[in-house]
Design an enzyme around this catalytic site. Structure first.
Site, PDB file in Angstrom:
ATOM      1  CG  ASP A 149      44.947  44.454  42.359  1.00 52.47           C
ATOM      2  OD1 ASP A 149      45.487  43.880  41.406  1.00 52.47           O
ATOM      3  OD2 ASP A 149      44.592  45.644  42.328  1.00 52.47           O
ATOM      4  CG  ASP A 217      42.907  48.795  36.266  1.00 55.24           C
ATOM      5  OD1 ASP A 217      43.069  47.562  36.368  1.00 55.24           O
ATOM      6  OD2 ASP A 217      43.275  49.609  37.124  1.00 55.24           O
TER       7      ASP A 217
HETATM    8  C1  GLA Z   1      44.625  47.816  40.191  1.00 55.87           C
HETATM    9  C2  GLA Z   1      43.238  47.205  39.995  1.00 55.87           C
HETATM   10  C3  GLA Z   1      42.189  48.289  40.161  1.00 55.87           C
HETATM   11  C4  GLA Z   1      42.310  48.917  41.545  1.00 55.87           C
HETATM   12  C5  GLA Z   1      43.719  49.453  41.752  1.00 55.87           C
HETATM   13  C6  GLA Z   1      43.947  49.912  43.193  1.00 55.87           C
HETATM   14  O1  GLA Z   1      44.920  48.714  39.176  1.00 55.87           O
HETATM   15  O2  GLA Z   1      43.144  46.595  38.746  1.00 55.87           O
HETATM   16  O3  GLA Z   1      40.895  47.737  39.985  1.00 55.87           O
HETATM   17  O4  GLA Z   1      41.999  47.959  42.517  1.00 55.87           O
HETATM   18  O5  GLA Z   1      44.711  48.466  41.465  1.00 55.87           O
HETATM   19  O6  GLA Z   1      45.242  50.351  43.439  1.00 55.87           O
END
Ligand code: GLA
Length: 394
Positions: A149, A217
């Site tokens: 990520d 997200d």
């Molecule tokens: C980002 C990702 C999420 C999750 C969070 C965790 O926002 O897009 O899917 O993994 O980080 O902190």
């Protein structure tokens, strides 16, 4: 001369081993990965016990038998690095290797999470400048899947000077981790998460991504889920066996949407050949949630052998018709109603290449509709969907 030959042989062996490992990893994601991830429901409250209980429930609920395979730990498992730079899990995860053994003993696989940045999105330790070490640690623990990520790597990109240089830094960061994973020799699915920046679908596969997030997200409400899902129109050419567009994980069963809306969520993700990564608490889910997540006819659309992502055929205001080519010259045809109130929707099968009568089955009603003439009309509930499997009738 001798030395030069030796180096060439070494390089060749090395790149062959890389290529073999890369194709083994792609084979792991021959179909869109299916599993569960801790983030949508448990956020930073994920623990060893949560993971074990979700694994138990994945088996006892029948989800494993329906095809769900990965139990993925998202952010907030990370502890600190020791003097040699090796990462350790925090006190919520006393023994990662033992946890992996447990998950494996259930016939499931274990996923983990990290970032190319110094810190993860929730502020935990990232893999920046420790990529090889972390990849090896994950492999030693018995990890089978990693979500990588971007998070604080964006700060590094901001200092790059130009968008082009920032892009190169990002591509390199993903390539470095992918290569580090290959070197471990353990098959590990590589899930890229950088929210779709720089049209990742065009280049994600070249950095070894088996899936890449195409959007920001998801959230547990219809507006956000629908805006993400329907925004995927046009991305079908970029997905295929081994490398998939990922419109984020499922929210089905988390309580923020109606049953019709969750059915739309499941249908849209199946039409998109999206990874089906559940994000609810499997230990307390209702029968209704389980029925949506384990609808075998819908899962079969997502997991179809051709691996061709579906796409939009038409949009008329809130009415969208999508189709997805399936094995044996069948097609999945979805009639979506994005309005809040019911609407009559008519689909003309000619618009998706059927030239005569068709045979159709409704995959939510589990009901054969028999032989249909060129068109079919259904009343579709507000925010709902009708999903058909269609074949030529002759
Ligand atoms: C980002 C990702 C999420 C999750 C969070 C965790 O926002 O897009 O899917 O993994 O980080 O902190």
């Amino acid at each position: 001369m001798m030395q030069k030959t030796l180096i060439t042989i070494l390089l060749l062996t090395c790149s062959c081993a890389y290529a073999a490992q890369a194709s083994a990893n792609a084979a792991l994601a021959n179909k869109p990965p299916m599993g569960w991830n801790s983030w949508n429901h448990f956020s930073t409250k994920v623990t060893d016990e949560v993971i074990r209980k979700q694994a138990d429930a994945m088996v006892s609920s029948g989800m494993r038998d329906a095809g769900y395979e990965y139990i993925n730990i998202d952010d907030a498992w990370e502890g600190t690095r020791d003097a040699q730079g090796f990462i350790h899990s925090n006190s919520k995860f006393p023994n990662m290797k033992a946890l992996a053994d447990y998950v494996h003993s259930k016939g499931l696989k274990l996923g983990i999470y990290s970032s190319p940045g110094p810190k993860t999105c929730a502020g935990y330790e990232g893999s920046y400048q420790h990529e090889s070490q972390d990849a090896q640690t994950f492999a030693d623990w018995g990890i089978d899947y990693i979500k990588y990520d971007l998070c604080t790597f964006r700060e590094i990109m901001k200092k790059a000077g130009t968008p082009q240089k920032a892009h190169e830094l990002m591509v390199n960061a993903y390539t470095v981790m992918h290569n580090a994973l290959l070197v471990t020799g353990r098959p590990i699915v590589f899930s890229m998460c950088q929210y779709g920046f720089d049209a990742v679908w065009r280049w994600g596969a070249t950095t070894g991504g088996n899936l890449w997030r195409t959007t920001a997200d998801v959230k547990d409400n219809y507006e956000r889920m629908a805006s993400i899902g329907f925004s995927q129109a046009g991305l079908s050419p970029f997905a295929g066996p081994g490398h998939w567009n990922d419109p984020d994980m499922l929210e089905i069963g988390n309580g923020g949407m109606t049953t019709d809306e969750y059915r739309t969520h499941m249908t849209l993700w199946a039409m998109l050949s999206a990874p089906l990564i559940a994000g609810n608490d499997l230990t307390t889910m209702s029968q209704e949630t389980l029925d949506i997540l384990t609808n075998k006819e819908i899962i079969a659309i997502d997991q179809d052998a051709l691996g061709i992502q579906g796409d939009r055929v038409s949009a008329e205001g809130p009415i969208e018709i999508w189709s997805k080519p399936l094995n044996n010259r069948a097609k999945a045809v979805a009639l979506f109603n994005r309005n809040e109130y019911p609407l009559e929707i008519t689909v003309d099968f000619k618009t998706m290449g059927f030239n005569g009568k068709v045979k159709a089955r409704d995959l939510w009603l589990h009901k054969d509709l028999g032989i249909l003439e060129r068109k079919y009309t259904a009343t579709v509930t507000g925010h709902g969907v009708v999903l058909l499997r269609v074949t030529a009738s002759n």
